[in-house]
Design a protein around this motif. Structure first.
Motif, PDB file in Angstrom:
ATOM      1  N   HIS A 124      19.957   7.488 -24.921  1.00 34.51           N
ATOM      2  CA  HIS A 124      18.564   7.073 -24.761  1.00 34.51           C
ATOM      3  C   HIS A 124      18.442   5.970 -23.725  1.00 34.51           C
ATOM      4  N   GLN A 125      17.345   6.017 -22.963  1.00 35.77           N
ATOM      5  CA  GLN A 125      17.089   5.024 -21.911  1.00 35.77           C
ATOM      6  C   GLN A 125      15.947   4.071 -22.260  1.00 35.77           C
ATOM      7  N   ALA A 126      15.237   4.356 -23.335  1.00 37.21           N
ATOM      8  CA  ALA A 126      14.161   3.481 -23.817  1.00 37.21           C
ATOM      9  C   ALA A 126      13.845   3.864 -25.256  1.00 37.21           C
ATOM     10  N   ALA A 127      13.294   2.910 -25.989  1.00 32.14           N
ATOM     11  CA  ALA A 127      12.892   3.169 -27.370  1.00 32.14           C
ATOM     12  C   ALA A 127      11.472   2.645 -27.568  1.00 32.14           C
ATOM     13  N   VAL A 128      10.641   3.458 -28.212  1.00 33.39           N
ATOM     14  CA  VAL A 128       9.254   3.080 -28.501  1.00 33.39           C
ATOM     15  C   VAL A 128       9.091   3.073 -30.012  1.00 33.39           C
ATOM     16  N   LEU A 129       8.845   1.893 -30.567  1.00 30.15           N
ATOM     17  CA  LEU A 129       8.867   1.717 -32.009  1.00 30.15           C
ATOM     18  C   LEU A 129       7.521   1.218 -32.514  1.00 30.15           C
TER      19      LEU A 129
END
Length: 460
Positions: free
Chosen positions: A160-165
């Motif tokens: 993964h290159q980004a996480a949206v939480l």
């Protein structure tokens, strides 16, 4: 998650290995036996309706090779040879500590989204736009609490290159906890409204609870605040770094103007103080949808995406279920299922958007109770009724369901029906399930108003 040795998991959970090979590799962590995969570490949560220690054998059968426990006397006979055990004082806190430690190892940008309304939609749009260019992890469904957030963190992979939480809360201190685990580089607060008024009493206190996210956001990062929500400006000083306001009401750090409703959604012009402007289209309805898209645009630009990449991604956005979701029935009726949750602001936004759409159909409002509004509940239902009443020439019928929604009905001066139960409402709506009608279903999640669609369609 990246594989971790049992011994290292014990260190991160601040526990001790009581059984198993310290070098045993763990492939995943979960507290729900139904979600386990081979090589999992099972967390035996306690304190709820069930004690996770009672499910240790089942966890092993489902692929767990180790467990986090807090009571050795509850470990059953018959666990597989070599099954690992980590003893801690509190399994929930150990689970959260595991997630926090894992988060520290991740160098990708983490984006946290909270707010009274719109947070799931904003999360979905951000993840979709970034996901067109990067490998992105986003919170699964609405797992946004003290269990869901650590679970989400532990699902992030090396690829993964980004996480949206998404971060949710019902009480003060909850955002503080889960934000301390997330440590985002970028944070978004969508709106301060009346959700959870029962627990906080005032909007100012709701704003302060949401603002618990700000001190945990990297000071070198970015905080995006809805500039059209006055309470967010009151708490902005709690973040020492860069703040950007977004708006559909006027100039801000990023704003939208020339907003037009089309058959396929919304078209608008994105504007910046520098004078840069570009036109974007969104296959969602309502000005509030445009507002919800602005953080995604700002974040995508910060992370290096081009205007063309951003507009292409916006044109294919899809939302989670039950968020203004269109369902066309076998009988020809059109249902707009927006029944995931409701507050006065979100209900008014849905009503206003529905009023502008489907001019060739007879529009029926099906509205249920809004929960957790405390002492202001009656007044807020009356407020929604007054809002709908101002648009009553756009609707052929208002149907209200539940105890509190009768105040909506009493305020509405057009054609209307009120029912105590969904079953009564379904019986009354049965004759309207045809190609001439469109229905908007909106209520708090506890009303389960979305079941009206299946109930109507399954009756002969």
């Amino acid at each position: 998650m990246k594989p971790i040795a049992l011994e290292h998991a014990a260190i991160k959970a601040e526990g001790m290995v009581r059984a198993g090979d310290p070098g045993l590799l763990l492939q995943a962590v979960h507290f729900d036996t139904r979600q386990l995969i081979d090589g999992s570490l099972f967390v035996a949560l306690t304190g709820g309706a069930r004690d996770g220690h009672d499910f240790l054998l089942q966890a092993a059968e489902q692929g767990a090779v180790a467990a986090v426990i807090s009571d050795e006397s509850k470990v059953p006979q018959g666990l597989p040879q070599g099954f690992g055990l980590i003893l801690v004082n509190d399994t929930l806190r150990a689970f959260q500590k595991l997630a926090a430690a894992y988060r520290k190892e991740l160098t990708i940008p983490h984006i946290a989204v909270t707010g009274s309304i719109g947070k799931t939609t904003v999360k979905d749009i951000i993840a979709h736009v970034l996901g067109s260019h990067y490998s992105v992890y986003k919170t699964y469904k609405n797992l946004n609490n003290h269990l869901g957030v650590p679970y989400s963190l532990l699902q992030i992979e090396a690829s993964h290159q980004a996480a949206v939480l998404e971060l949710g809360m019902n009480h003060a201190g909850e955002i503080d906890l889960i934000a301390s685990l997330t440590k985002p580089e970028i944070s978004v607060i969508t709106y301060i409204g009346d959700s959870h008024m029962e627990f906080f009493g005032t909007r100012e206190k709701i704003a302060l609870a949401k603002a618990e996210l700000l001190p945990h956001t990297s000071p070198d990062g970015l905080v995006l605040l809805n500039g059209d929500s006055e309470y967010l400006r009151m708490i902005a000083h709690l973040y020492p770094g860069k703040i950007a306001y977004y708006s559909v009401e006027g100039p801000a750090d990023i704003w939208a103007e020339d907003i037009l409703s089309t058959d396929d959604g919304m078209q608008f012009t994105v504007c910046f103080p520098t004078g840069e402007r570009f036109v974007a289209a969104l296959p969602l309805y309502g000005t509030h949808s445009v507002l919800n898209a602005l953080p995604a645009i700002a974040i995508a630009m910060r992370l290096g995406m081009s205007v063309e990449q951003i507009t292409d991604a916006l044109s294919t956005v899809k939302l989670s279920a039950m968020r203004f979701e269109q369902v066309t029935s076998a009988h020809g009726a059109l249902y707009i299922s927006d029944a995931y949750n409701a507050s006065p602001a979100s209900m008014e936004a849905a009503i206003g958007t529905f009023a502008e759409l489907f001019p060739n159909r007879k529009k029926v409002l099906v509205l249920g109770d809004m929960y957790e509004l405390g002492a202001e509940s009656d007044a807020m239902h009356i407020q929604v009724g007054a809002y709908a009443n101002a648009l009553r020439d756009r609707f052929s019928l208002l149907v209200t369901v539940g105890e509190h929604s009768r105040h909506i009905s009493e305020t509405y001066e057009g054609q209307k029906l009120h029912f105590a139960t969904k079953a009564e409402a379904v019986a009354a709506l049965l004759s309207l399930r045809n190609e001439q009608h469109a229905f908007l279903l909106k209520a708090s999640r506890g009303m389960e108003l979305w079941t009206v669609i299946s109930d109507l369609e399954n009756l002969s």
